[in-house]
Design a protein around this motif. Sequence first.
Motif, short mmCIF file in Angstrom:
data_model
loop_
_atom_site.label_atom_id
_atom_site.label_comp_id
_atom_site.label_asym_id
_atom_site.label_seq_id
_atom_site.Cartn_x
_atom_site.Cartn_y
_atom_site.Cartn_z
N LYS A 100 0.59 -1.28 -0.15
CA LYS A 100 0.05 0.02 -0.08
C LYS A 100 0.86 1.30 -0.01
N GLY A 101 2.32 1.15 0.07
CA GLY A 101 2.86 2.23 -0.13
C GLY A 101 3.25 2.85 1.45
N GLN A 102 2.75 2.03 2.34
CA GLN A 102 2.93 2.53 3.85
C GLN A 102 4.24 2.10 4.54
N ARG A 103 4.84 2.71 5.49
CA ARG A 103 6.04 2.26 6.14
C ARG A 103 5.64 1.21 6.97
N PRO A 104 6.33 -0.18 7.15
CA PRO A 104 5.74 -1.07 7.95
C PRO A 104 6.54 -1.03 9.10
N SER A 105 6.14 -1.50 10.07
CA SER A 105 7.03 -1.59 11.58
C SER A 105 7.48 -3.20 11.52
N TYR A 106 8.91 -2.96 11.15
CA TYR A 106 9.70 -4.11 11.08
C TYR A 106 10.19 -4.92 12.63
N ARG A 107 10.05 -3.89 13.54
CA ARG A 107 10.35 -4.56 14.94
C ARG A 107 9.30 -5.05 15.69
N SER A 108 8.17 -5.23 14.87
CA SER A 108 7.05 -5.90 15.69
C SER A 108 7.18 -7.39 15.95
N SER A 109 8.39 -8.11 15.13
CA SER A 109 8.52 -9.48 15.11
C SER A 109 10.04 -9.81 14.65
N PRO A 110 10.58 -10.70 15.27
CA PRO A 110 12.08 -10.99 14.98
C PRO A 110 12.14 -11.36 13.52
N LEU A 111 11.16 -12.06 13.02
CA LEU A 111 11.08 -12.39 11.58
C LEU A 111 11.06 -11.27 10.78
N LEU A 134 12.71 -7.17 2.48
CA LEU A 134 11.48 -6.66 2.12
C LEU A 134 11.50 -5.37 1.75
N GLY A 135 12.00 -4.40 2.11
CA GLY A 135 12.01 -3.12 1.55
C GLY A 135 13.24 -2.47 1.45
N GLY A 136 14.37 -3.02 1.34
CA GLY A 136 15.69 -2.46 1.08
C GLY A 136 16.10 -2.56 -0.31
N ASN A 137 17.51 -2.71 -0.15
CA ASN A 137 18.21 -2.42 -1.47
C ASN A 137 18.55 -4.03 -1.99
N SER A 138 17.46 -4.85 -2.40
CA SER A 138 17.82 -6.06 -2.64
C SER A 138 16.68 -6.72 -3.39
N LYS A 139 17.10 -7.89 -4.13
CA LYS A 139 16.22 -8.42 -5.14
C LYS A 139 15.60 -9.67 -4.36
N THR A 140 14.33 -9.84 -4.22
CA THR A 140 13.88 -10.83 -3.13
C THR A 140 12.89 -11.93 -4.11
N THR A 141 13.08 -13.01 -3.79
CA THR A 141 12.36 -14.18 -4.40
C THR A 141 11.55 -14.74 -3.38
N MET A 142 10.14 -15.10 -3.52
CA MET A 142 9.42 -15.89 -2.81
C MET A 142 8.67 -16.88 -3.19
N ILE A 143 8.88 -18.23 -2.36
CA ILE A 143 8.53 -19.46 -2.93
C ILE A 143 7.30 -19.82 -2.09
N VAL A 144 6.16 -20.19 -2.94
CA VAL A 144 4.92 -20.22 -2.33
C VAL A 144 4.68 -22.00 -2.46
N ALA A 145 4.23 -22.64 -1.28
CA ALA A 145 4.00 -23.94 -1.29
C ALA A 145 2.42 -24.15 -1.46
N ALA A 146 2.19 -24.73 -2.26
CA ALA A 146 0.41 -24.86 -2.44
C ALA A 146 0.00 -26.26 -2.91
N SER A 147 -0.96 -26.75 -2.13
CA SER A 147 -1.56 -27.88 -2.43
C SER A 147 -2.59 -28.40 -3.13
N PRO A 148 -2.65 -29.26 -4.11
CA PRO A 148 -3.98 -29.37 -4.80
C PRO A 148 -4.94 -30.12 -4.17
N HIS A 149 -4.75 -30.69 -2.91
CA HIS A 149 -5.76 -31.27 -2.27
C HIS A 149 -6.87 -30.46 -1.65
N VAL A 150 -8.07 -31.12 -1.94
CA VAL A 150 -9.28 -30.23 -1.19
C VAL A 150 -9.16 -29.92 0.18
#
Length: 158
Positions: A14-25, A33-49
């Motif tokens: 949304k273009g807002q500044r997040p609070s990075y100190r709310s969690s160690p992660l 996330l918001g710095g001088n780097s390129k980030t790749t995200m891998i998502v695990a999805a399951s086809p099971h109902v």
Amino acid sequence: SLTALTTAINNLSKGQRPSYRSSPLTHILQDSLGGNSKTTMIVAASPHVYNRAETVRTLRFAMTAKTVKNKAKINKELTRSQLMRRIEELETMNARLKARVIELETQMQAAGLEVELSTDLYGGEEDGNDWSSAEDDDEDGGGGKGKKKKKKKTKGKT
């Protein structure tokens, strides 16, 4: 921790500044996330109902994360000769711009406009360095007594 990460990603999208100190992660991932780097995200999805709700939620999170754009720059360390060349380029550009200012002020005066001349551009006996450190002027080690202050310049009017 994952909730804080989701909140941080949502704020970034949304273009807002997040609070990075709310969690160690989020604190650890701050540069990714918001710095001088390129980030790749891998998502695990399951086809099971059985995992449908979790998969849909994960894919929505991934779509939100995809909207976050970072502008990564390559950090370069220049050699001494490259830095000296860059300094020369900037000094040359500065001299050209000063000459252009003088030219324009002269043209404005010739046109009969009242112009406050930039006397510091017209040269003089000074080297142009109005600021000096205590180290430059305090040769006897008197603790900064020889520190120069900004010289007041008078501007000529025509």
